[in-house]
Design a protein around this motif. Structure first.
Motif, mmCIF file in Angstrom:
data_model
loop_
_atom_site.group_PDB
_atom_site.id
_atom_site.type_symbol
_atom_site.label_atom_id
_atom_site.label_comp_id
_atom_site.label_asym_id
_atom_site.label_seq_id
_atom_site.Cartn_x
_atom_site.Cartn_y
_atom_site.Cartn_z
ATOM 1 N N THR A 43 34.741 49.653 41.109
ATOM 2 C CA THR A 43 35.661 48.527 41.346
ATOM 3 C C THR A 43 37.101 48.959 41.115
ATOM 4 O O THR A 43 37.985 48.633 41.910
ATOM 5 N N VAL A 75 36.053 40.119 46.165
ATOM 6 C CA VAL A 75 35.815 39.876 44.742
ATOM 7 C C VAL A 75 36.775 38.790 44.267
ATOM 8 O O VAL A 75 37.627 38.329 45.017
ATOM 9 N N THR A 76 36.661 38.410 43.006
ATOM 10 C CA THR A 76 37.559 37.401 42.459
ATOM 11 C C THR A 76 38.874 38.028 42.031
ATOM 12 O O THR A 76 38.955 39.243 41.791
ATOM 13 N N THR A 79 38.480 39.737 38.774
ATOM 14 C CA THR A 79 37.913 41.087 38.870
ATOM 15 C C THR A 79 39.017 42.104 39.130
ATOM 16 O O THR A 79 39.039 43.184 38.522
ATOM 17 N N ARG A 82 41.027 42.541 35.922
ATOM 18 C CA ARG A 82 40.315 43.385 34.948
ATOM 19 C C ARG A 82 40.403 44.854 35.355
ATOM 20 O O ARG A 82 40.569 45.734 34.509
#
Length: 132
Positions: A43, A75-76, A79, A82
């Motif tokens: 990610t 994705v959000t 996310t 992060r």
């Protein structure tokens, strides 16, 4: 350098996908080879690639919105946040401001790490097997 009629012209390998409206993201092979050594998660790598898509020259501070990266990646926003925090904590990117004061990220820490790790990247290249 590649001439217009070179069989190795990168755009030609993409059958018209790369055109005036859609270009490339330049990533050094050492980044691909050393992403595990740098402890970059998949990610984080996706987010980093999106950030680097906006880096055109040394010293550029990039500032794509987390919402745009999230939409691209499916994705959000959280996310993406992060992931950028993780990349920052790992010393891959750092928070910075553009010349007009916009908040963004600087990838120079990544460049410095890759330069320092270039012998490992070259060694890694020797251990790669095509098609394996």
């Amino acid at each position: 350098s590649e001439s217009e009629d070179s069989p190795y012209k990168v755009a030609a390998a993409w059958d018209g996908v790369v055109n005036d409206g859609a270009g490339f993201v330049a990533l050094p092979m050492s980044l691909l080879r050393l992403q595990g050594n740098l402890a970059i998660t998949p990610t984080e790598f996706g987010v980093l690639t999106n950030l680097l898509a906006h880096r055109w020259k040394a010293g550029d501070v990039v500032f794509p919105r987390a919402s745009i990266i999230a939409k691209r990646m499916g994705v959000t926003v959280r996310t993406v946040q992060r992931a950028t925090l993780g990349l920052t904590k790992k010393g891959i990117i750092r928070k910075a401001k553009t010349t007009n004061g916009m908040r963004g990220y600087d990838a120079q820490p990544l460049v410095d790490k890759l330069v320092a790790m270039s012998p490992a990247a070259n060694s890694s290249r020797l251990n790669e097997k095509v098609g394996a």
